[in-house]
Design an enzyme around this catalytic site. Structure first.
Site, PDB file in Angstrom:
ATOM      1  N   ASP A  61      -0.261   4.355   1.109  1.00 26.95           N
ATOM      2  CA  ASP A  61      -0.667   5.361   2.087  1.00 26.95           C
ATOM      3  C   ASP A  61       0.028   5.120   3.422  1.00 26.95           C
ATOM      4  O   ASP A  61       0.578   4.047   3.677  1.00 26.95           O
ATOM      5  CB  ASP A  61      -2.182   5.371   2.275  1.00 26.95           C
ATOM      6  CG  ASP A  61      -2.741   4.018   2.712  1.00 26.95           C
ATOM      7  OD1 ASP A  61      -2.234   2.976   2.245  1.00 26.95           O
ATOM      8  OD2 ASP A  61      -3.673   3.995   3.536  1.00 26.95           O
ATOM      9  N   ASP A 101       6.418   1.101   6.642  1.00 25.96           N
ATOM     10  CA  ASP A 101       4.977   0.822   6.540  1.00 25.96           C
ATOM     11  C   ASP A 101       4.333   1.828   5.609  1.00 25.96           C
ATOM     12  O   ASP A 101       3.695   2.753   6.048  1.00 25.96           O
ATOM     13  CB  ASP A 101       4.345   0.878   7.935  1.00 25.96           C
ATOM     14  CG  ASP A 101       2.896   0.410   7.944  1.00 25.96           C
ATOM     15  OD1 ASP A 101       2.496  -0.308   7.007  1.00 25.96           O
ATOM     16  OD2 ASP A 101       2.153   0.787   8.869  1.00 25.96           O
ATOM     17  N   HIS A 158       3.546   2.640  12.609  1.00 21.99           N
ATOM     18  CA  HIS A 158       2.636   3.568  13.308  1.00 21.99           C
ATOM     19  C   HIS A 158       3.303   4.234  14.505  1.00 21.99           C
ATOM     20  O   HIS A 158       2.609   4.690  15.418  1.00 21.99           O
ATOM     21  CB  HIS A 158       1.351   2.841  13.771  1.00 21.99           C
ATOM     22  CG  HIS A 158       0.566   2.229  12.663  1.00 21.99           C
ATOM     23  ND1 HIS A 158      -0.725   1.749  12.836  1.00 21.99           N
ATOM     24  CD2 HIS A 158       0.858   2.002  11.357  1.00 21.99           C
ATOM     25  CE1 HIS A 158      -1.174   1.258  11.698  1.00 21.99           C
ATOM     26  NE2 HIS A 158      -0.215   1.394  10.784  1.00 21.99           N
ATOM     27  N   HIS A 161       0.841  -1.201   0.000  1.00 19.48           N
ATOM     28  CA  HIS A 161       0.000   0.000   0.000  1.00 19.48           C
ATOM     29  C   HIS A 161       0.875   1.251   0.000  1.00 19.48           C
ATOM     30  O   HIS A 161       1.997   1.244   0.506  1.00 19.48           O
ATOM     31  CB  HIS A 161      -0.974  -0.003   1.180  1.00 19.48           C
ATOM     32  CG  HIS A 161      -0.342   0.014   2.544  1.00 19.48           C
ATOM     33  ND1 HIS A 161       0.059   1.182   3.168  1.00 19.48           N
ATOM     34  CD2 HIS A 161      -0.063  -0.980   3.422  1.00 19.48           C
ATOM     35  CE1 HIS A 161       0.556   0.897   4.363  1.00 19.48           C
ATOM     36  NE2 HIS A 161       0.502  -0.400   4.537  1.00 19.48           N
ATOM     37  N   GLU A 166       4.446  -6.079   3.748  1.00 17.12           N
ATOM     38  CA  GLU A 166       4.355  -5.427   5.056  1.00 17.12           C
ATOM     39  C   GLU A 166       5.604  -5.765   5.880  1.00 17.12           C
ATOM     40  O   GLU A 166       6.261  -6.796   5.653  1.00 17.12           O
ATOM     41  CB  GLU A 166       3.100  -5.902   5.803  1.00 17.12           C
ATOM     42  CG  GLU A 166       1.796  -5.438   5.196  1.00 17.12           C
ATOM     43  CD  GLU A 166       1.408  -4.026   5.605  1.00 17.12           C
ATOM     44  OE1 GLU A 166       2.189  -3.359   6.318  1.00 17.12           O
ATOM     45  OE2 GLU A 166       0.317  -3.586   5.202  1.00 17.12           O
ATOM     46  N   GLU A 215      -5.201   1.624   2.544  1.00 16.86           N
ATOM     47  CA  GLU A 215      -5.081   0.433   3.403  1.00 16.86           C
ATOM     48  C   GLU A 215      -5.247   0.779   4.872  1.00 16.86           C
ATOM     49  O   GLU A 215      -5.805  -0.005   5.636  1.00 16.86           O
ATOM     50  CB  GLU A 215      -3.708  -0.227   3.164  1.00 16.86           C
ATOM     51  CG  GLU A 215      -3.519  -1.570   3.860  1.00 16.86           C
ATOM     52  CD  GLU A 215      -2.916  -1.470   5.260  1.00 16.86           C
ATOM     53  OE1 GLU A 215      -2.830  -2.517   5.941  1.00 16.86           O
ATOM     54  OE2 GLU A 215      -2.530  -0.352   5.673  1.00 16.86           O
ATOM     55  N   GLU A 216      -4.772   1.947   5.278  1.00 21.82           N
ATOM     56  CA  GLU A 216      -4.730   2.266   6.700  1.00 21.82           C
ATOM     57  C   GLU A 216      -6.098   2.540   7.321  1.00 21.82           C
ATOM     58  O   GLU A 216      -6.221   2.560   8.541  1.00 21.82           O
ATOM     59  CB  GLU A 216      -3.803   3.460   6.945  1.00 21.82           C
ATOM     60  CG  GLU A 216      -2.329   3.206   6.617  1.00 21.82           C
ATOM     61  CD  GLU A 216      -1.654   2.220   7.552  1.00 21.82           C
ATOM     62  OE1 GLU A 216      -2.326   1.691   8.458  1.00 21.82           O
ATOM     63  OE2 GLU A 216      -0.451   1.974   7.373  1.00 21.82           O
TER      64      GLU A 216
END
Length: 387
Positions: A85, A115, A359, A83, A172, A147-148
């Site tokens: 984003d 990420d 994150h 992803h 990932e 995705e997030e």
């Protein structure tokens, strides 16, 4: 024209903000990242298809394909997926500019460094290193949006009518340890609607906080029931989890609270369906709703994400274990795997960087991991797509 070097690709990917957030003031398009990746893929001889999401206007998927002569480009071969984003960031907790690649203490800092924008730099570098070999199977690069928060990009790709890869690697951050299964994810809001009034006469109102207390009691019992009734030893936390994450209600000490809302997080195991878990949640609040009619509502905060159920003995897992020297594992977080798996492909989650950095403020890639991660990914692609 050759691609930029690895660090330059990393720097340019991170420099293009692409935050996904439920808060509209923070939410951003990923178009600049997608267009950059498309340009690089085209330099490697890939055909590219950029598609705006129906469910999230302003967000885009990229599907790039390269196929040996005489082979159908839409079926077979390997898909490398990720992803584009990122999550939002708290500027006060970052010691670096999130959108500038910063090198310090043998680390590469930046939002999306693991990420997971950085994965695409690894993929493109691997394909450039393999260009002298003869490609023997189709290669697809998938870059998704959103995705997030909603996984809308992967869900739309899963409905693609003309896409049948044989295998899929989702990059990932797993420290290049193959992941063959993971839990799902549900986020639900439980909203109590009472009746406000003056605090001096409690019987003239219906206190939503007091009703929520009863709801929480039942939810904590559901939490224990899930722990005692469902278990898979593959997982470090072998049972479904339920977390009470956020609560708010009321506006003043001298008013009866008219509304209270609780946000919860549930992580179902493979084999425990979203529908079954939703039914258990409704069952937990039903007695309270019966006693106080129409006071309790249960709402999805986003579309639930099912668990990813792969197997240890599939050919892709076996190959990934052999090349990485790591045994495949089950993890408690979730990815786009259950949606991409719907394309009919063997699927694993496996990519550079540690999930412990995802994150987090000052997200980084440890530089000593770059070379071994690159070698593993390059060998995985080589053994499946080159002779």
């Amino acid at each position: 024209m050759s691609l930029p070097d690895f660090k330059t690709m990393y720097r340019e990917l991170i420099a293009r903000p692409s935050i996904s957030a439920l808060d509209a003031s923070l939410n951003q398009s990923n178009r600049a990242v997608i267009e950059l990746l498309a340009q690089w893929c085209e330099q490697l001889g890939f055909s590219t298809e950029i598609t705006e999401l129906h469910a999230a206007p302003g967000k885009f998927n990229l599907l790039a394909r390269r196929c040996p002569p005489g082979m159908a480009e839409h079926s077979g071969g390997l898909m490398l997926a990720g992803h584009t984003d990122t999550v939002p960031f708290d500027d006060s907790r970052w010691n670096f500019d999130p959108f500038t690649l910063s090198e310090r203490d043998n680390r590469l800092y930046g939002l999306g460094s693991i990420d997971m924008k950085g994965f695409f730099a690894f993929v493109l570098k691997a394909l450039e290193d393999l260009k002298a070999l003869k490609q023997s199977a189709p290669i697809m690069i998938l870059a998704t949006a959103d995705e997030e928060i909603t996984m809308a990009g992967a869900q739309e790709i899963a409905r693609h009518s003309n896409l049948k890869p044989e295998r899929c690697i989702i990059g990932e951050p797993t420290d290049m340890v193959p992941v063959y299964t993971h839990k799902g994810h549900m986020s639900s809001a439980i909203r109590i609607t009472g009746r406000s009034g003056h605090s001096s006469d409690p019987d003239r109102g219906l206190n939503a906080i007091e009703i929520m207390q009863q709801v929480i009691t039942n939810l904590l019992q559901l939490k224990e029931d899930l722990k005692n009734k469902y278990s898979l030893e593959d997982f470090a936390i072998p049972y479904p989890t339920l977390n009470l994450g956020h609560i708010h209600g009321g506006d003043n000490a001298n008013r009866i609270c008219g509304c209270c809302e609780l946000h919860i997080d549930l992580r179902p195991l493979p084999g425990l369906s979203i529908a079954e878990l939703q039914a258990l949640l409704l069952q937990a609040v039903a007695p309270i709703n019966a006693h106080y009619p129409n006071s309790v509502s249960v709402l999805d905060l986003h579309d639930p994400i099912p668990a990813f159920h792969g197997t240890r003995d599939c050919a892709l897992v076996t190959l990934a274990e052999k090349i990485s020297g790591q045994q495949a594992v089950a993890v408690n977080y979730c990815t786009e795997a259950p949606f991409l798996q719907q394309l009919g492909c063997e699927t694993i989650v496996m990519g550079p960087g540690s999930i412990a950095q995802a994150h987090q403020p000052d997200e980084y890639l440890a530089m000593e991991k770059i070379k071994p991660s690159q070698q593993i990914l390059t060998e995985l692609i080589k053994q499946q797509c080159f002779v």
